[in-house]
Scaffold this motif. Structure first.
Motif, mmCIF file in Angstrom:
data_model
loop_
_atom_site.group_PDB
_atom_site.id
_atom_site.type_symbol
_atom_site.label_atom_id
_atom_site.label_comp_id
_atom_site.label_asym_id
_atom_site.label_seq_id
_atom_site.Cartn_x
_atom_site.Cartn_y
_atom_site.Cartn_z
ATOM 1 N N SER A 52 0.831 -1.213 0.000
ATOM 2 C CA SER A 52 0.000 0.000 0.000
ATOM 3 C C SER A 52 0.857 1.250 0.000
ATOM 4 N N ARG A 53 1.906 1.252 0.802
ATOM 5 C CA ARG A 53 2.788 2.417 0.855
ATOM 6 C C ARG A 53 3.478 2.655 -0.491
ATOM 7 N N ILE A 54 3.888 1.579 -1.139
ATOM 8 C CA ILE A 54 4.555 1.715 -2.440
ATOM 9 C C ILE A 54 3.582 2.286 -3.467
ATOM 10 N N LEU A 55 2.372 1.735 -3.507
ATOM 11 C CA LEU A 55 1.399 2.182 -4.496
ATOM 12 C C LEU A 55 0.926 3.609 -4.258
ATOM 13 N N LEU A 56 0.898 4.015 -3.001
ATOM 14 C CA LEU A 56 0.418 5.354 -2.682
ATOM 15 C C LEU A 56 1.538 6.388 -2.588
ATOM 16 N N SER A 57 2.753 5.951 -2.879
ATOM 17 C CA SER A 57 3.846 6.916 -2.798
ATOM 18 C C SER A 57 3.595 8.043 -3.789
ATOM 19 N N LYS A 58 3.972 9.228 -3.410
ATOM 20 C CA LYS A 58 3.665 10.431 -4.179
ATOM 21 C C LYS A 58 4.187 10.353 -5.615
ATOM 22 N N LYS A 59 5.330 9.757 -5.800
ATOM 23 C CA LYS A 59 5.935 9.707 -7.129
ATOM 24 C C LYS A 59 5.034 8.989 -8.126
ATOM 25 N N TYR A 60 4.511 7.814 -7.748
ATOM 26 C CA TYR A 60 3.721 7.026 -8.687
ATOM 27 C C TYR A 60 2.331 7.598 -8.889
ATOM 28 N N VAL A 61 1.756 8.163 -7.858
ATOM 29 C CA VAL A 61 0.415 8.738 -7.986
ATOM 30 C C VAL A 61 0.449 9.992 -8.845
ATOM 31 N N ASP A 62 1.462 10.841 -8.641
ATOM 32 C CA ASP A 62 1.522 12.093 -9.383
ATOM 33 C C ASP A 62 1.905 11.901 -10.848
ATOM 34 N N GLU A 63 2.742 10.907 -11.150
ATOM 35 C CA GLU A 63 3.205 10.720 -12.525
ATOM 36 C C GLU A 63 2.158 10.071 -13.421
ATOM 37 N N SER A 64 1.241 9.314 -12.839
ATOM 38 C CA SER A 64 0.275 8.611 -13.686
ATOM 39 C C SER A 64 -0.884 9.546 -14.038
ATOM 40 N N PRO A 65 -1.381 9.443 -15.272
ATOM 41 C CA PRO A 65 -2.498 10.305 -15.668
ATOM 42 C C PRO A 65 -3.767 9.913 -14.926
ATOM 43 N N ASP A 66 -4.501 10.894 -14.473
ATOM 44 C CA ASP A 66 -5.750 10.681 -13.740
ATOM 45 C C ASP A 66 -5.562 9.803 -12.513
ATOM 46 N N ASN A 67 -4.344 9.776 -11.960
ATOM 47 C CA ASN A 67 -4.032 9.002 -10.767
ATOM 48 C C ASN A 67 -4.429 7.530 -10.907
ATOM 49 N N ASP A 68 -4.253 6.960 -12.084
ATOM 50 C CA ASP A 68 -4.579 5.558 -12.318
ATOM 51 C C ASP A 68 -3.364 4.711 -11.953
ATOM 52 N N THR A 69 -3.417 4.051 -10.817
ATOM 53 C CA THR A 69 -2.288 3.287 -10.312
ATOM 54 C C THR A 69 -1.981 2.099 -11.202
ATOM 55 N N LEU A 70 -3.002 1.471 -11.768
ATOM 56 C CA LEU A 70 -2.772 0.314 -12.628
ATOM 57 C C LEU A 70 -1.921 0.689 -13.839
ATOM 58 N N ASP A 71 -2.203 1.834 -14.443
ATOM 59 C CA ASP A 71 -1.389 2.287 -15.573
ATOM 60 C C ASP A 71 0.049 2.550 -15.142
ATOM 61 N N ALA A 72 0.213 3.100 -13.952
ATOM 62 C CA ALA A 72 1.562 3.378 -13.456
ATOM 63 C C ALA A 72 2.334 2.080 -13.264
ATOM 64 N N ILE A 73 1.670 1.038 -12.773
ATOM 65 C CA ILE A 73 2.344 -0.244 -12.581
ATOM 66 C C ILE A 73 2.743 -0.842 -13.922
ATOM 67 N N CYS A 74 1.832 -0.790 -14.880
ATOM 68 C CA CYS A 74 2.105 -1.386 -16.188
ATOM 69 C C CYS A 74 3.242 -0.675 -16.911
ATOM 70 N N GLU A 75 3.363 0.621 -16.732
ATOM 71 C CA GLU A 75 4.373 1.386 -17.446
ATOM 72 C C GLU A 75 5.725 1.366 -16.740
ATOM 73 N N ASP A 76 5.753 1.130 -15.457
ATOM 74 C CA ASP A 76 6.983 1.250 -14.699
ATOM 75 C C ASP A 76 7.396 -0.113 -14.146
ATOM 76 N N SER A 77 8.430 -0.704 -14.717
ATOM 77 C CA SER A 77 8.889 -1.999 -14.226
ATOM 78 C C SER A 77 9.583 -1.860 -12.865
ATOM 79 N N ARG A 78 10.009 -0.658 -12.522
ATOM 80 C CA ARG A 78 10.610 -0.446 -11.205
ATOM 81 C C ARG A 78 9.569 -0.702 -10.116
#
Length: 178
Positions: A52-78
């Motif tokens: 939960s902390r990793i997914l809600l970290s500011k970096k991933y939430v802010d970089e993804s469009p419309d705050n879509d966490t699933l898209d952020a995961i798919c695009e970022d292998s890190r």
């Protein structure tokens, strides 16, 4: 189902029995990523909190469009490597000691992509004890000292509204209409 009919219960198959015993014994499920086998067990609260902390970290939430966490995961292998490391490390001590090293090993040395880690991530998601988590959350919500209590007038208004809703449903089901 009619009241006269009895429900026929069937014995579980051998595969269903094996799966049940595996869940009860917390057996590890093996996932293969690039000829390397990883054992995934049921997740502990510490692991779920870390994810939960990793997914809600500011970096991933802010970089993804419309705050879509699933898209952020798919695009970022890190991000996928970080979560895979949490799933592989199975307790608090291992997370504290080896997490910082393991996710970097997955990302920089092994260079795992999201598609390679997808089977591991899917299995880790299945290993979350969701029903127990939801039950505990529901029970604890009622135990909060900060819950507002209703006054007698509010309770009467709420019960009256429920009674009116039930009466209108009964009239509609009886075919009388409104």
């Amino acid at each position: 189902m009619k009241k006269d009919e009895e429900q026929i219960l069937e014995q579980p198959t051998d595969d269903e029995q094996r799966e049940y015993l595996s869940l009860m014994d917390n057996d590890a499920t093996v996932v293969k990523v690039r000829n390397r086998k990883f054992k995934i067990r049921w997740l502990h609260g510490v692991q779920m909190e870390k994810v939960s902390r990793i997914l809600l970290s500011k970096k991933y939430v802010d970089e993804s469009p419309d705050n879509d966490t699933l898209d952020a995961i798919c695009e970022d292998s890190r991000l996928a490597c970080k979560i895979a490391a949490v799933y592989v490390l199975n307790n608090w001590l291992k997370l504290k000691l080896f997490y910082w090293f393991l996710w970097r090993w997955f990302y920089f040395v092994k260079n795992y992509s999201f598609t390679e880690l997808q089977p591991l991530l899917l299995l880790g998601k299945k290993k979350i004890p969701q029903m127990q988590f939801y039950q505990a959350t529901t029970l604890l919500i009622g135990a909060k000292a900060t819950l507002m209590t209703m006054r007698a007038k509010e309770v009467e208004a709420f019960l009256h509204a429920q009674d009116m809703a039930q009466r209108s449903e009964q009239q509609q089901s009886d075919g009388r209409g409104l």
